[in-house]
Design a protein around this motif. Structure first.
Motif, PDB file in Angstrom:
ATOM      1  N   GLY D 155       0.793  -1.222   0.000  1.00  0.00           N
ATOM      2  CA  GLY D 155       0.000   0.000   0.000  1.00  0.00           C
ATOM      3  C   GLY D 155       0.826   1.272   0.000  1.00  0.00           C
ATOM      4  O   GLY D 155       0.281   2.369  -0.030  1.00  0.00           O
ATOM      5  N   THR D 156       2.146   1.148   0.036  1.00  0.00           N
ATOM      6  CA  THR D 156       3.011   2.326   0.133  1.00  0.00           C
ATOM      7  C   THR D 156       2.946   3.166  -1.141  1.00  0.00           C
ATOM      8  O   THR D 156       3.127   2.647  -2.242  1.00  0.00           O
ATOM      9  N   CYS D 169      12.582  -0.987  -5.250  1.00  0.00           N
ATOM     10  CA  CYS D 169      12.614  -0.410  -6.597  1.00  0.00           C
ATOM     11  C   CYS D 169      11.274   0.226  -6.973  1.00  0.00           C
ATOM     12  O   CYS D 169      11.228   1.292  -7.582  1.00  0.00           O
ATOM     13  N   ARG D 170      10.187  -0.434  -6.600  1.00  0.00           N
ATOM     14  CA  ARG D 170       8.853   0.076  -6.848  1.00  0.00           C
ATOM     15  C   ARG D 170       8.653   1.474  -6.248  1.00  0.00           C
ATOM     16  O   ARG D 170       8.027   2.354  -6.851  1.00  0.00           O
ATOM     17  N   ALA D 187       4.976  10.211 -17.368  1.00  0.00           N
ATOM     18  CA  ALA D 187       5.872   9.169 -16.855  1.00  0.00           C
ATOM     19  C   ALA D 187       5.045   7.956 -16.474  1.00  0.00           C
ATOM     20  O   ALA D 187       3.914   8.082 -16.014  1.00  0.00           O
ATOM     21  N   ARG D 188       5.617   6.767 -16.695  1.00  0.00           N
ATOM     22  CA  ARG D 188       4.882   5.542 -16.404  1.00  0.00           C
ATOM     23  C   ARG D 188       5.815   4.527 -15.755  1.00  0.00           C
ATOM     24  O   ARG D 188       7.041   4.640 -15.841  1.00  0.00           O
ATOM     25  N   LEU D 189       5.226   3.546 -15.133  1.00  0.00           N
ATOM     26  CA  LEU D 189       5.979   2.471 -14.506  1.00  0.00           C
ATOM     27  C   LEU D 189       6.218   1.371 -15.520  1.00  0.00           C
ATOM     28  O   LEU D 189       5.294   0.957 -16.232  1.00  0.00           O
ATOM     29  N   ALA D 190       7.442   0.868 -15.585  1.00  0.00           N
ATOM     30  CA  ALA D 190       7.735  -0.296 -16.413  1.00  0.00           C
ATOM     31  C   ALA D 190       8.236  -1.407 -15.505  1.00  0.00           C
ATOM     32  O   ALA D 190       8.912  -1.146 -14.506  1.00  0.00           O
ATOM     33  N   CYS D 208      11.315  -2.897 -11.153  1.00  0.00           N
ATOM     34  CA  CYS D 208      10.449  -1.817 -11.633  1.00  0.00           C
ATOM     35  C   CYS D 208      11.326  -0.642 -12.004  1.00  0.00           C
ATOM     36  O   CYS D 208      12.268  -0.325 -11.275  1.00  0.00           O
ATOM     37  N   TYR D 209      10.991   0.030 -13.069  1.00  0.00           N
ATOM     38  CA  TYR D 209      11.724   1.243 -13.397  1.00  0.00           C
ATOM     39  C   TYR D 209      10.769   2.236 -14.053  1.00  0.00           C
ATOM     40  O   TYR D 209       9.547   2.078 -13.949  1.00  0.00           O
ATOM     41  N   VAL D 210      11.299   3.267 -14.680  1.00  0.00           N
ATOM     42  CA  VAL D 210      10.466   4.385 -15.128  1.00  0.00           C
ATOM     43  C   VAL D 210      10.693   4.636 -16.611  1.00  0.00           C
ATOM     44  O   VAL D 210      11.819   4.504 -17.097  1.00  0.00           O
TER      45      VAL D 210
END
Lengths: 317, 317, 317, 317
Positions: D155-156, D169-170, D187-190, D208-210
């Motif tokens: 939930g963070t 990383c998330r 910007a999106r999460l990949a 996870c990255y951006v």
């Protein structure tokens, strides 16, 4: 010593029978003597003043029926400041803090210091402990937050101010308190009036600022930068705004802006000076001063100021 | 009267020089007499006990160097309960609350009662004020929240418990306090040990519960439903868990689960009874009892219990 | 079929060169045909309409220089409703949800459904899945939340509405969506205008409501209870208000209240009826209707309504 | 071109009949060709793959009965990178953003960019727009946040990471996305796997990255600094982690850590290089590349790399 003339006029339209708790009368302490005061309430109502022991706040309580309610309060207050060179004012190790002061290290409703420990550490852990670190926190808050009327509300806490970077004096104070506590520096909210504020901010109003416990007393900081610290009368203190609202009202009430006047009287012959900005550490609460000490303080006020003698220092806060 | 044998063993591995503030010794009050106690600390360390005036919490403070640190505390504690018929215990109008009690109506770090006013109103505003309404709040919390070890953490507040519906005793207590304050009922957190807990919950542990100020004293509620209220020793009280942690540690420390024993001694000939569940309102803090009153209470304990004489009542809480 | 006359007038004073993204034109879908429309912009500005594929929202974009900016939009819109008996509309097992619909089960900015799972479970897990459970959620929201202009702001999320129990149509919608998603029911925000609103709420305004994916299509719910569902034109849909603001403005702009008119035209001879309140499940989006299906729908509109033939049912929503 | 061998093994104990939605298979796009793959599921279960149009994520869905469930997935993936000199990659004015991209400017569940606008402005508004500003945001996040396993949970959100300064990383990705959006940078999460991670962080894991939309495509950033960007396969993209969990499970399930292997194959004769750190802007998604363009890209891969020819640049990220 500084002598203040203070007057506060409050005007309410009470819609349902309502309980009021006011904390608007200046605290009466060894360093701050209320030498004369007068309170009038229209209509005449039974009321009750209780001084709550630990912080010494004066609770004025009354119950009003529907209709108009007006309070007029006037006072003359003499304040004796304690000055120190910033470099002579240490932070205290936890082990040396009085138990009564410990609660000001813990988080509170609007100052969730447990949530910003890492922020505080990354910003200030590398600085040497002491007054100057606390002053650096104050400046950090003042630079970070933009004063903007209407940008916050009664529920706004330090976390939200840290995010939004906007607020009013209360929000500046909550954020500074939070950062101090995150570093284990006891800090509390003090209320007063905004002596010396820029007229562009509007008429004289109530004000909030910060006191941090350093060395053996509470030192004054104004993170909003609005008032010179010597111009700050202390009305009440608490862990945050939930403890020292000017008026806590249980009932349904309409209100208008308070009308407040505060003036400092200069009388150099009698050792009464005017507030001015300087870089000394300033305190008006040694926390454990006895009443006797208070009398000595008021008798010896000239010397007290002369002794510190304020050598030249840099930029004023 | 109930006589308790209490022992607490704490075991730490201190990694860096650390300051400890313990609040683990039962409060010594008119209704709760610590008749014998022994504290041993290994290694022998200078330590200091300060009783903070307003709630009467006993702060045990020490500074430990790296290495092992063990505390053993044993005490015999006599508790005299005040019983009332629930229907005889009123809520107080704000106007009648002592100023010292007012702060327990205001929001605090973990009990943001200002945020749940409408929830409290919609759930409980229609009930008649009084003890039974507060008991209804207690039941509402117990039914709403599921006890689940590990479901919350040190930063969890009542808002989060209200959302998540899970928590441990601390979370139950915070939510109940929040709902009480949202209705202007003063409420505070009390700490103790979980006498009488279901063994399925694990070994005896520290515990948190609630005291609400009703009539002229603080009445005991256990929203987690874990302990019979007569089995609850009061260690400390505060506005919420930020005020009365069992151990506040400034430094780096490893710890193991505390080892706690608590036993009630029955001795009917001497008027010493065993805790049991019942539906009376129970208090052990009249807030303003004088030391003299305390002596009377302990001398007159048999009568005190006989007088209330506990007629048959319904389901126990 | 229902035929609507819609007109929207927007009036801005642009202070700095600003980009606007408007979503104010009704979606053009098989069930909802924009049969005529006219857009005028003063001053004349280059603008651009892009329909974003998945929800079919019409983005009207333009860049305006400082000065006045006025938009007038008029349209005639024909809406063909799909009716079902509530008892015939099932919830879908996760395994049967189209992948495109799955994202409406996940939490979003203003609908943090992951945070209210236990609340949703304790309130609704015992009810049989299906349309009637979703209607029960709608009623729960309507009863729980009080409509109060000014009680929320652009950053208010469902968690805060759940706590505060006050809000405007957007907040009602966010809370209902959150509860649906917490039960794995896909739900999305729809925007429109508040046809049929009580004049006491002020002049006609934009509106927000909810669509839940049940059976093979999106069914309409108005948790604020303001409009009859048949009177709701769909402008845009999204996961929550962050996706479908009426106007997203990048720049500095002053604005006045929009002026909106919406009228339904009755022409019974041609199968054009007036919106009314009833208890059927109503949908205007089968999600995967082909354009061909749309033509059939519009040709066969009388039959479509006759077929369901609306037998008498209970209290209207 | 870089050729990856990827294998993923997942192992669950299903306790109740459960629905799974996996997004673990690399996206198949013009810049990233899955040239061979094999999926095995034990026990053999009916399953279903749906590619969701807009971001192109591959949803693998199945329903499992109680018992053990194992997935083995192997693939060979060829990735063609697009390189640019950072100084040649502009931010886009809002007016020039494709409508499909606009939603990546808006706040989402874990990236509440509306709440950190002033923070972003005070940190980055003075920098010239462009790739280098986005890289400055990335560095700011990497310096600010400490990687700490277990410091956050499902939930963070970015607000909490901004406060706590710890995460995985998330959390790094969510905070970077939030800051970008607060400046109107899409910007999106990949998601992918942590190729090249320091073995001290444990075995190979999901990552996870951006991706930020700059110029005419999505550029890759790794705010955690864990992987060289050329070593990042894209599995899925979304507005934040609520859109692209590796496994979304509806039911009760126990699981073990995934076993993941990823290797890059070098074959210089065939123009297949190994990932390395450098300072170019790197993209593998032009967002609107046609399948034809993809074939050209794969045919012309050597040239693509030669053309940019990578002159010497400073410190690698």
């Amino acid at each position: 010593m500084i002598r203040f003339d203070l007057s506060i006029d409050l005007d309410y339209t009470v819609l349902t029978p309502s309980d009021f708790v006011f904390v608007i009368q200046p605290a009466n302490t060894p360093h701050q003597r209320v030498t004369w005061e007068r309170l009038s309430i229209e209509p005449e109502l039974e009321h009750d003043e209780q001084v709550v022991s630990s912080p010494g706040n004066r609770h004025l309580r009354l119950r009003a029926d529907p209709g108009r309610l007006r309070l007029s309060y006037d006072a003359i207050v003499d304040v004796v400041h304690h000055f120190e060179l910033p470099s002579d004012v240490p932070e205290n190790p936890i082990a040396d803090l009085p138990a009564e002061v410990l609660k000001y290290v813990y988080p509170s409703r609007y100052c969730q210091s447990d949530r910003l420990v890492n922020v505080a550490m990354s910003e200030f852990a590398n600085m040497a402990p002491g007054y100057e670190r606390v002053e650096a926190i104050r400046q950090w808050v003042q630079e970070r937050v933009k004063f903007e009327v209407g940008s916050s509300h009664a529920g706004t806490s330090a976390l939200e101010t840290y995010e939004s970077c906007t607020g009013v004096c209360r929000d500046f104070a909550h954020l500074m308190i939070t950062m101090c506590r995150a570093l284990n520096i006891p800090a509390r909210l003090a209320t007063g009036v905004d002596y010396g504020a820029d007229p562009a901010l509007g008429p004289t109003d109530f004000h909030c600022y910060v006191e941090a416990y350093l060395g053996d007393r509470w030192y004054i900081f104004d993170p909003s930068g609005i008032s010179p610290r010597m111009g700050l009368l202390r009305i009440g203190t608490g862990r945050d705004a939930s403890d020292v609202a000017f008026a806590t009202i249980f009932g349904s009430v309409q209100w208008t802006m308070p009308k407040i006047k505060v003036e400092a009287q200069g009388d150099e012959l009698n050792g009464i000076v005017m507030p001015f900005k300087h870089d000394y550490a300033v305190s008006t609460d040694s926390a454990f001063a006895s009443p006797d000490e208070a009398i000595l303080l008021l008798q010896g006020q000239e010397g007290a100021i002369k002794d510190t003698s304020m050598p030249s220092m840099g930029r004023a806060a």
